[in-house]
Design an enzyme around this catalytic site. Sequence first.
Site, PDB file in Angstrom:
ATOM      1  N   HIS A 264       0.843  -1.186   0.000  1.00  0.00           N
ATOM      2  CA  HIS A 264       0.000   0.000   0.000  1.00  0.00           C
ATOM      3  C   HIS A 264       0.881   1.240   0.000  1.00  0.00           C
ATOM      4  CE1 HIS A 264      -3.202   2.784   1.002  1.00  0.00           C
ATOM      5  NE2 HIS A 264      -4.051   1.829   0.679  1.00  0.00           N
ATOM      6  N   ASP A 319      -7.937  -5.305   0.374  1.00  0.00           N
ATOM      7  CA  ASP A 319      -8.402  -6.235  -0.651  1.00  0.00           C
ATOM      8  C   ASP A 319      -8.010  -7.680  -0.360  1.00  0.00           C
ATOM      9  OD1 ASP A 319      -9.599  -4.270  -2.206  1.00  0.00           O
ATOM     10  OD2 ASP A 319      -7.693  -3.728  -3.104  1.00  0.00           O
TER      11      ASP A 319
HETATM   12  N1  CMC Z   1       3.990  -8.034  -3.551  1.00  0.00           N
HETATM   13  C1  CMC Z   1       5.332  -7.981  -3.482  1.00  0.00           C
HETATM   14  N2  CMC Z   1       6.039  -6.817  -3.459  1.00  0.00           N
HETATM   15  C2  CMC Z   1       5.341  -5.696  -3.523  1.00  0.00           C
HETATM   16  C3  CMC Z   1       3.942  -5.672  -3.585  1.00  0.00           C
HETATM   17  C4  CMC Z   1       3.272  -6.914  -3.615  1.00  0.00           C
HETATM   18  N3  CMC Z   1       1.942  -6.989  -3.708  1.00  0.00           N
HETATM   19  N4  CMC Z   1       3.534  -4.400  -3.629  1.00  0.00           N
HETATM   20  C5  CMC Z   1       4.624  -3.639  -3.584  1.00  0.00           C
HETATM   21  N5  CMC Z   1       5.731  -4.415  -3.522  1.00  0.00           N
HETATM   22  C6  CMC Z   1       7.137  -3.959  -3.459  1.00  0.00           C
HETATM   23  C7  CMC Z   1       7.614  -3.529  -4.825  1.00  0.00           C
HETATM   24  O1  CMC Z   1       8.179  -4.616  -5.536  1.00  0.00           O
HETATM   25  C8  CMC Z   1       8.614  -2.464  -4.488  1.00  0.00           C
HETATM   26  O2  CMC Z   1       9.814  -3.097  -4.075  1.00  0.00           O
HETATM   27  P1  CMC Z   1      11.263  -2.486  -4.490  1.00  0.00           P
HETATM   28  O3  CMC Z   1      11.281  -1.107  -3.861  1.00  0.00           O
HETATM   29  O4  CMC Z   1      12.214  -3.444  -3.916  1.00  0.00           O
HETATM   30  O5  CMC Z   1      11.239  -2.424  -5.977  1.00  0.00           O
HETATM   31  C9  CMC Z   1       8.020  -1.779  -3.246  1.00  0.00           C
HETATM   32  O6  CMC Z   1       7.160  -2.762  -2.676  1.00  0.00           O
HETATM   33  C10 CMC Z   1       7.210  -0.535  -3.574  1.00  0.00           C
HETATM   34  O7  CMC Z   1       6.244  -0.882  -4.572  1.00  0.00           O
HETATM   35  P2  CMC Z   1       5.570   0.194  -5.512  1.00  0.00           P
HETATM   36  O8  CMC Z   1       4.760  -0.526  -6.542  1.00  0.00           O
HETATM   37  O9  CMC Z   1       6.591   1.170  -5.976  1.00  0.00           O
HETATM   38  O10 CMC Z   1       4.651   0.928  -4.435  1.00  0.00           O
HETATM   39  P3  CMC Z   1       3.453   1.900  -4.742  1.00  0.00           P
HETATM   40  O11 CMC Z   1       3.242   2.683  -3.519  1.00  0.00           O
HETATM   41  O12 CMC Z   1       3.651   2.627  -6.020  1.00  0.00           O
HETATM   42  O13 CMC Z   1       2.254   0.871  -5.029  1.00  0.00           O
HETATM   43  C11 CMC Z   1       0.501  -0.628  -4.765  1.00  0.00           C
HETATM   44  C12 CMC Z   1       1.303   0.490  -4.117  1.00  0.00           C
HETATM   45  C13 CMC Z   1      -0.774  -0.860  -3.964  1.00  0.00           C
HETATM   46  C14 CMC Z   1       0.122  -0.251  -6.203  1.00  0.00           C
HETATM   47  C15 CMC Z   1       1.354  -1.918  -4.779  1.00  0.00           C
HETATM   48  O14 CMC Z   1       1.676  -2.297  -3.470  1.00  0.00           O
HETATM   49  C16 CMC Z   1       0.676  -3.065  -5.502  1.00  0.00           C
HETATM   50  O15 CMC Z   1       0.771  -3.161  -6.743  1.00  0.00           O
HETATM   51  N6  CMC Z   1      -0.041  -3.977  -4.755  1.00  0.00           N
HETATM   52  C17 CMC Z   1      -0.777  -5.036  -5.365  1.00  0.00           C
HETATM   53  C18 CMC Z   1      -2.134  -4.498  -5.874  1.00  0.00           C
HETATM   54  C19 CMC Z   1      -3.067  -4.142  -4.725  1.00  0.00           C
HETATM   55  O16 CMC Z   1      -3.226  -4.899  -3.781  1.00  0.00           O
HETATM   56  N7  CMC Z   1      -3.748  -2.988  -4.833  1.00  0.00           N
HETATM   57  C20 CMC Z   1      -4.728  -2.570  -3.849  1.00  0.00           C
HETATM   58  C21 CMC Z   1      -4.244  -1.422  -3.036  1.00  0.00           C
HETATM   59  S1  CMC Z   1      -5.170  -1.144  -1.524  1.00  0.00           S
HETATM   60  C22 CMC Z   1      -6.793  -0.870  -1.935  1.00  0.00           C
HETATM   61  C23 CMC Z   1      -7.001   0.303  -2.790  1.00  0.00           C
HETATM   62  O17 CMC Z   1      -6.519   1.387  -2.497  1.00  0.00           O
HETATM   63  O18 CMC Z   1      -7.701   0.173  -3.770  1.00  0.00           O
END
Ligand code: CMC
Length: 382
Positions: A264, A319
Amino acid sequence: MADDLNKGLEGVLVAESELSSIDGDAGRLIYRGYPIEDLARGASYEEVVYLLWHGHLPDEDELATFTESLNEERTVDEDVLETVKQLADAGEQPMAALRTATSMLSAYEPEGDADPDDFDATLRKGRRITAKIPTVLAAFERYRLGEEPVDPHPDLGLAANFLYMLTGEEPDDLAAETFDQALILHADHGLNASTFTSMVIGSTMADIYSAVTGGISALSGPLHGGANQDVMEVLMEIDESDLDHREWVEQANEEGRRIPGFGHRVYNVKDPRAKILEERSEELAADGEDKWYNYTTTIEQYLSEEQGLAEKGIAPNVDFYSGSVYYQLGIPIDMYTPIFAMSRASGWIAHVVEYQDDNRLIRPLSRYTGPEDQEFVSLEER
Ligand code: CMC
């Protein structure tokens, strides 16, 4: 002019709000000062919507009047239902059908001519949208099953009535309470992508139907609301796999698959909403099938502890457990994200009204990285 580039607007403060606040390190979420746990356990979705829109929890009279005014607005015009049927027949996804239908609802809005800065009128429109979205979604499901929509039940609250319109049967107490809680948990969450989208639209003083339709669009993506459906699809993949669920997670991790429902932008610890939904998932599992709950806890334990994601601040979000909860309530998988929209519409409306009350057009900048001083060549000479 600022030179710092904040990709994804991470950490950028763009507004003040009294609606909700997240402490991402403590895993705390409040709506207007009330902890989400207290609201989820003690209030109804209608009370929470009232709180968001009117600034205080309603007393009994206020709640009765508000609930009555929402219930009166549940019916959807026949023309809209006809379009919903066409969309269902054409095989449209429910989230896209909801987007189209919500936009169309504005044609039947009795206060369509109200000034955009008449905030009481905006809230009345918001009430109509909030009341009609469940009817639209349930009708869509009925049509695609080849059945007629079920009329709203005048004695049921918004959550129980949605389950009733979806299946034609009154839900039991556990199902109705669980679903009501799920709606409360999804109602608002700071300036998430869909809320911010609605606010950007609202900041142009466009109408609330446009803002909510935009919110639905932003919510549909897999990085936002779409993740709840993805989580359930992963759980089903595990179920269908020849591998034991523990082995499946290990293999997915080795393949570098990003597990939906984890991570998140704001939380560095487990999302408090996920904790509540986990409890509900466990409760439903005790009443029926426990494999979905078991898959989620295995994934969580493996990723969080053995793979060290918890230490990196990547934890289950809302989620992660909502999917298995909805599945156990018998809700079709592709309805999960529309349900998120059904609840979050109240938050979008609250934020748009709050922002418009002291409006400033939202208009950020991008850093230009394209070429300079190109020489124009006419079409014939290109
Ligand atoms: N599994 C494994 N690693 C993860 C995950 C995951 N689900 N999510 C983030 N990371 C890691 C990512 O690989 C990165 O690592 P590094 O810095 O080593 O490259 C680090 O965490 C930061 O990730 P990011 O994608 O740059 O973070 P963000 O803040 O841009 O994205 C997010 C947040 C929610 C898009 C992302 O965590 C994600 O894609 N999660 C899976 C989809 C999900 O569950 N979305 C629902 C979000 S909550 C409900 C809502 O708001 O709708």
